[in-house]
Design a protein around this motif. Structure first.
Motif, PDB file in Angstrom:
ATOM      1  N   PHE A 230       0.570  -0.930  -0.022  1.00 33.97           N
ATOM      2  CA  PHE A 230      -0.243  -0.095  -0.605  1.00 33.97           C
ATOM      3  C   PHE A 230       0.599   0.956  -0.053  1.00 33.97           C
ATOM      4  O   PHE A 230       2.277   1.119   0.715  1.00 33.97           O
ATOM      5  CB  PHE A 230      -0.779  -0.211   0.918  1.00 33.97           C
ATOM      6  CG  PHE A 230      -1.923  -1.011   1.387  1.00 33.97           C
ATOM      7  CD1 PHE A 230      -2.849  -1.221   1.211  1.00 33.97           C
ATOM      8  CD2 PHE A 230      -1.126  -2.360   2.305  1.00 33.97           C
ATOM      9  CE1 PHE A 230      -3.796  -2.287   0.993  1.00 33.97           C
ATOM     10  CE2 PHE A 230      -2.465  -2.867   2.372  1.00 33.97           C
ATOM     11  CZ  PHE A 230      -3.331  -3.158   1.494  1.00 33.97           C
ATOM     12  N   PRO A 231       0.468   2.090  -0.641  1.00 33.47           N
ATOM     13  CA  PRO A 231       1.306   3.525  -0.757  1.00 33.47           C
ATOM     14  C   PRO A 231       0.787   4.304   0.822  1.00 33.47           C
ATOM     15  O   PRO A 231       0.001   4.123   1.377  1.00 33.47           O
ATOM     16  CB  PRO A 231       0.140   4.546  -1.509  1.00 33.47           C
ATOM     17  CG  PRO A 231      -0.604   3.382  -2.677  1.00 33.47           C
ATOM     18  CD  PRO A 231      -0.404   2.774  -1.845  1.00 33.47           C
TER      19      PRO A 231
ATOM     20  N   VAL B  31       0.441   6.758   2.968  1.00 34.34           N
ATOM     21  CA  VAL B  31      -0.596   7.857   2.695  1.00 34.34           C
ATOM     22  C   VAL B  31      -1.721   6.740   3.013  1.00 34.34           C
ATOM     23  O   VAL B  31      -2.813   7.470   4.307  1.00 34.34           O
ATOM     24  CB  VAL B  31      -0.326   8.922   2.333  1.00 34.34           C
ATOM     25  CG1 VAL B  31      -1.536   9.713   3.104  1.00 34.34           C
ATOM     26  CG2 VAL B  31       1.141   9.172   2.142  1.00 34.34           C
ATOM     27  N   VAL B  32      -1.968   6.008   2.331  1.00 36.65           N
ATOM     28  CA  VAL B  32      -3.415   5.433   1.840  1.00 36.65           C
ATOM     29  C   VAL B  32      -3.643   4.300   2.436  1.00 36.65           C
ATOM     30  O   VAL B  32      -4.562   4.228   3.495  1.00 36.65           O
ATOM     31  CB  VAL B  32      -3.221   3.986   0.330  1.00 36.65           C
ATOM     32  CG1 VAL B  32      -4.563   3.987   0.358  1.00 36.65           C
ATOM     33  CG2 VAL B  32      -2.675   6.025  -0.384  1.00 36.65           C
TER      34      VAL B  32
END
Lengths: 277, 311
Positions: A118-119, A121-122
């Motif tokens: 996952f990125p 921040v996401v």
């Protein structure tokens, strides 16, 4: 020896001074801040910087300087706590996976790879959305972001260290694997772990500020640099000081940790010396 | 191994893992997931139906199975707010986000490669120091602050760029005009990494025998640097740019919010503030899928560019 080299490195010193000042501000906020950071004064709404309010006031007439000083607290607290938790759990996973290899490695690193998919921040947003914003949840969320990152770094170190002669010797002497990991592998990975911690501190503080900026981190009226910037965004033209100063504090803190990380990497990790100077 | 086999064995399990995490997150929401999915104004009948639909009356592993099945068949639920399929909304918003990330990549390549090469070639000169200080500051500046400063100075004070939005659809110039500041902001945080890597990779290559040979042959310095050195130095840089593409998606969330642009990032943000969980889930899942795919492709590209590594 390391300390004398830190004192001789202008990069490390600048970093130390910046980080040190932020820590002092956070610790002594009640005595340094000129006003109560939560005190509302409708008469003094959105005032430009002046002799009375050095960095101006926000919409509610709260003193920006005092809020900025108090804002150092959540940033540093969340940063330190989550990097600490992430480091302990991540290092244990990484060192175990890297030392044993084989199926242990496969079992431990699969979830790590998934968390890395996952990125940053996401995943943080999704977690805070599920857990709800609170100091503890923020720390838990940000720690979880750094567990897999620490695990990756320490696993790499452990894989290199396990092949070295003294580890081989310890194994030949019949020492138990966990004794070898604790006595011989982890201590030799310390340099790498310290450098990683320093750099991740900057990242953790950035994530906290980002979440607070997006309104799911530190909840107002409690000040944090991120939520002050969110306030500033709403009146960027009328009160630009609300945007400028908290961002500057945040940037100085990040510069401090990054400088320190860079310098420590040069000092502690001879293999990388000269690559990033 | 064939490409497809590799994709199935490496990327797909990771994606299923990511979906599993989303499943667990949904179960971690305090209170009743059905209530959370439907919102506060749901009727008792709706709630009971939703509980049945979500399989909340079943054991947890059955719930997980149903969840995976729905996910794989593209049945991702409806947005609570718009009542339309959550996945469709994400796919609708995706082009804007991809355009932002694409433009950021162009900026990163356009600035970082020349800057990195220049600092390596002029090592320890004022150019080198200037680049390294600039890059360091950009790396340490939070994107949302940099974005706000650019907005304040270039849009509000100087009036050079528009203040928010994505521009008039169908007018490429207006779209581009709206894209400049957000893309610059998004790119800024990654300029440092790529510039530093280009520099150190170039420095390593410039010391190699074949570069000396090329110089000894009397080739012009420009040719030596671009054709002989840069081409070989690019390998690690390409990899990092590939990995950066995934990270840009995360950065896009914040940048889109700062510049009030439409896109998946603002969609996630809005959905979280409105507690629109199916929408959050769909958007996060799409981001994870894109992230996993770009990382997978980067791995492949690395193998293709470097014949020494067998894939």
């Amino acid at each position: 020896m390391v300390f004398s080299r830190i004192l001789k490195s202008p990069k490390a010193l600048t970093g130390l001074v910046l980080v040190g000042s932020m820590v002092l501000l956070a610790l002594f906020a009640p005595w340094i801040a000129p006003y109560d950071p939560l005190a509302i004064d409708p008469v003094a709404s959105n005032q430009a910087p002046s002799a009375e309010y050095w960095l101006g006031t926000d919409f509610f007439g709260r003193d920006v300087l005092s809020r900025m000083i108090w804002g150092a607290r959540p940033s540093l607290l969340i940063g330190f706590a989550s990097v600490f938790i992430g480091c302990v759990i991540g290092s244990l996973i990484g060192v175990t996976a890297g030392y044993f290899r084989g199926w242990v490695d496969a079992v431990l690193m699969r979830p790590v790879d998934v968390l890395l998919s996952f990125p940053i921040v996401v995943l943080a947003l999704a977690m805070v959305a599920a857990l709800g914003p609170s100091l503890i949840n923020l720390i838990l969320t940000i720690s979880l972001l750094f567990v897999p990152r620490f695990a990756r770094v320490v696993r790499g170190e452990a894989m290199a260290l396990r092949e070295l002669d003294y580890v081989e010797a310890a194994r030949a002497c019949g020492q138990r694997p966990f004794t070898i990991i604790l006595r011989h592998v982890l201590p030799n990975a310390t340099a790498q772990i310290i450098v990683t911690c320093t750099v991740f501190m900057a990242n953790a503080i950035l994530v906290e500020a980002g979440l607070s900026f997006l309104g799911v981190g530190v909840t107002p009226p409690e000040p944090s640099w991120g939520n002050m910037l969110a306030d500033g965004r709403n009146n960027i033209l009328g009160a630009p000081w609300l945007t400028t100063f908290p961002g500057l504090m945040l940037t100085l803190t990040l510069v401090g940790f990054n400088l320190l990380g860079d310098a420590l990497r040069d000092i502690l990790d001879p293999r990388l010396r000269g690559l990033h100077n | 191994m064939g490409l497809l086999t590799r994709f199935i064995f490496q990327a797909v399990p990771t994606l299923i893992g990511a979906v599993t995490i989303l499943f667990l997150l949904l179960r971690m929401i305090p209170g009743d997931p059905a209530q959370a999915m439907l919102g506060a104004d749901a009727t008792a009948v709706d709630l009971a139906r939703m509980r049945h639909e979500l399989g909340l009356d079943q054991p947890i592993w059955v719930q997980y199975g149903l969840y995976l099945r729905d996910f794989l068949t593209g049945n991702w639920g409806n947005s609570i707010v718009s009542k339309t399929p959550a996945l469709d909304r994400v796919l609708e918003a995706l082009p804007d986000t991809l355009m932002l990330c694409g433009m950021a990549i162009v900026i990163i390549i356009g600035i970082s490669l020349p800057a990195g090469v220049l600092s390596a070639v002029r090592r320890d000169s004022w150019v080198d120091y200037g680049v390294s200080v600039a890059v360091f500051l950009l790396m340490s500046m939070p994107q949302f602050w940099l974005g706000l400063l650019l907005l304040l100075v270039l849009s509000y004070w100087l009036d050079w760029f528009p203040i928010f939005g994505t521009g008039d659809a169908g007018d490429p110039l207006s779209i581009l005009h709206h894209l400049v500041l957000p893309a610059l902001t998004l790119a800024a945080g990654f300029l440092g990494l790529v510039t530093r890597l280009t520099r150190s990779s170039m420095l390593e290559v410039l010391g190699r025998e074949y570069v000396r040979t090329a110089r000894a042959k009397g080739l012009r310095e420009g040719v030596v640097i671009v054709k002989h050195a840069l081409r070989n130095a690019l390998l690690p840089v390409v990899t990092v740019i590939g990995l950066t593409m995934g990270q840009l998606l995360g950065g896009a969330v914040i940048v889109e919010v700062v510049f009030a642009r439409a896109g998946v990032g603002t969609m996630i943000w809005d959905a979280i503030l409105q507690r629109d969980y199916p929408q959050v889930q769909a958007a996060v899942a799409v981001f994870a899928a894109l992230f996993i795919t770009t990382n997978f492709l980067t791995d492949l590209l690395y193998g293709l560019l470097n014949p020494r590594i067998k894939i």
